[in-house]
Design an enzyme around this catalytic site. Structure first.
Site, PDB file in Angstrom:
ATOM      1  N   LYS A 255      40.854  35.111  37.953  1.00  0.00           N
ATOM      2  CA  LYS A 255      40.842  36.163  36.935  1.00  0.00           C
ATOM      3  C   LYS A 255      41.740  35.809  35.756  1.00  0.00           C
ATOM      4  CE  LYS A 255      39.619  39.876  40.096  1.00  0.00           C
ATOM      5  NZ  LYS A 255      40.023  41.100  40.778  1.00  0.00           N
ATOM      6  N   ARG A 256      42.716  34.950  36.001  1.00  0.00           N
ATOM      7  CA  ARG A 256      43.676  34.607  34.943  1.00  0.00           C
ATOM      8  C   ARG A 256      43.065  33.720  33.851  1.00  0.00           C
ATOM      9  NH1 ARG A 256      46.718  34.168  39.487  1.00  0.00           N
ATOM     10  NH2 ARG A 256      46.523  31.890  39.571  1.00  0.00           N
TER      11      ARG A 256
END
Length: 487
Positions: A255-256
């Site tokens: 997700k980063r």
């Protein structure tokens, strides 16, 4: 063969990750390729990870991507409820767990947290908890006594400790594991909710799922699933495990990274159809190497036997290229509608947005590219006069100054500032001067745009700017060059 039935069973934990979208897409394509059914089931048994509004995101994403489900919470065709918490409330999972207890394939476990924490083993250098089957040996009376007293419990799967279990995956082939590696996984948690693994098996069977599509992180759990199917005497579905998706550095897509979810990508200016097309190729390739597909074409072409075992790299550059191809193919009206918010963000002046949109359409890969490409229409940026020097055009600061000074009075006299009229007039000057087009057009374009690259030529830019602004910018170019050459 029975009708193909696949399902997408997401947990409502936020935005839809690219990996989840791929699972949904592959499940949809497998079903539709065989004229089968595609089901939506909401797996909300992990209440701690539930995110408000996430169910709406699931519905919205499936609708926008065209992955329309045949059955689901909003389309009950006899297999409902399609939400696990609702199924849990009906006692479905506890009922089936108790059936396994009766068969000796599961058992009540009353061990508290403190005891469980003592059951650690070191496997391959890692410390893990492995249950020691302590409660399996409780007598029926002891179990009933503890249940009567309301002592908290879980229900565990009773896996053998000797022998092997083999299961077949369509992508990875036959996989055999030693039963000694199969922990007695929890089927029903102490809060009464089923674990993801157990609910999946029960629901897939009751809903008649023939093909289970999921990420390869579930490969290691599959032998336990198979043992549950066998314990119930149920037919094992066809397993299709999808390869891992990694970033360009070959790390798991997280997700980063900023583009791991469908909504991230849409916000970054990607077109839904391009995202779906790109995601389809993350682990699958057609036999003829075609790259651009409509959803209908994917349905016809998709064969899960052509899926890869190797990790699929999320190539952001390729996605941008693909998106650019979709943008080029868009109808002008549809493109203008999507481009207008970006054009208005970059340009507040009353200019012909339709013409500017037409200029950029074949030059952008994602819609935010428009901002930097057209901002010079709003205001002439500061630029270095070194830009007037161009080897290919055979221009220098000196020749550019000469050209600008000579064309300025011609442009001042010119009444018709349409692209064609301007081009015709300047072409006459080029012929008279006996030089090449670029020798004249490069300095003019530099003066009116202040940019190294522009979405259109000098005369097209002047038409948009209008006579007054075009002349003002050329005059400024003359002054800049005079100042530099005077030093």
């Amino acid at each position: 063969m029975s009708k193909v039935r696949t399902r997408f069973a997401p947990s409502p934990t936020g935005r839809m990750h690219v990996g989840n979208l791929r699972t949904a897409l592959y499940a949809y394509l497998i079903a539709k390729h065989e004229d089968g059914d595609f089901l939506l089931r909401i797996e909300d048994t992990d209440q701690e990870r539930y995110v408000e509004g996430a169910v709406e995101i699931i519905y919205r994403t499936l609708e926008k991507t065209g992955l329309i489900h045949d059955e689901g919470p909003d389309k009950d065709k006899g297999c409902g409820p399609y939400v696990q918490s609702e199924r849990q409330a009906k006692g479905i999972y506890l009922e089936y767990a108790k059936k396994l207890i009766e068969k000796g394939e599961a058992y009540y476990c009353f061990c508290d947290k403190e005891r469980l924490e003592t059951l650690t083993q070191t496997v391959a250098g890692k410390e893990i908890n492995v249950y020691d089957k302590h409660c399996l040996h409780l007598s029926k009376e002891e179990v009933e006594e503890k249940l009567a007293k309301g002592i908290p419990y879980v229900i565990r799967q009773n896996n053998p400790t000797t022998g092997t279990t083999t299961f077949k995956d369509e992508i990875y082939g036959d996989i055999t594991v030693d039963n000694s590696e199969l922990d007695d996984m929890i089927l029903i948690k102490s809060d009464g909710y089923p674990t993801y693994n157990f609910a999946n098996v029960v629901d897939d069977h009751l809903m008649g799922i023939t093909h289970v599509v999921r990420g390869n992180e579930y490969l290691s759990s599959s032998p336990k699933y198979n043992r549950l199917y066998e314990a119930f005497g149920w037919e094992v579905p066809v397993y299709v495990h999808c390869p891992l998706i990694t970033d360009e550095d070959h790390h798991k897509l997280s997700k980063r990274c900023g583009h791991s979810s469908y909504e991230d990508l849409i916000e970054q200016g990607f077109i839904t159809e391009a995202v779906v097309n790109f995601v389809a190729l993350l682990g699958w390739s057609p036999s003829d190497n075609q790259e651009i597909f409509t959803l209908e074409e994917l349905i016809r072409a998709f064969d899960y036997h052509h899926m890869s075992k190797s990790p699929a790299v999320f190539d952001y550059t390729k996605l941008k290229w693909m998106n650019g191809e979709y943008i080029k193919a868009m109808e002008e009206k549809a493109f203008l509608e999507r481009a207008l918010p970006y054009l208005k963000q970059a340009i507040t002046k009353e200019l012909d947005m339709e013409k500017i949109a037409a200029m950029v359409k074949t030059r952008i890969e994602v819609f935010p590219d428009i901002l930097e490409m057209v901002d010079f229409f709003e205001a002439l940026p500061e630029y270095d006069t070194a830009m007037y020097t161009h080897k290919k055009m055979k221009t220098s600061e000196t020749t550019s100054l000469e050209v600008l000074k000579e064309v300025y009075p011609l442009l001042e006299k010119q009444e018709d500032y349409s692209n064609d009229a301007l081009y015709q007039m300047l072409s006459g000057y080029v012929t008279e001067k006996g030089c090449k087009n670029g020798y004249v057009m490069w300095p003019i374009r530099t003066a009116v745009s202040g940019k190294q690259t522009t979405p259109a030529g000098a005369t097209e830019i002047m038409e948009i700017l209008g006579k007054e602004e075009a002349l003002r910018r050329i005059q400024k170019g003359i002054e800049k060059l005079e100042n530099v050459l005077a030093q």
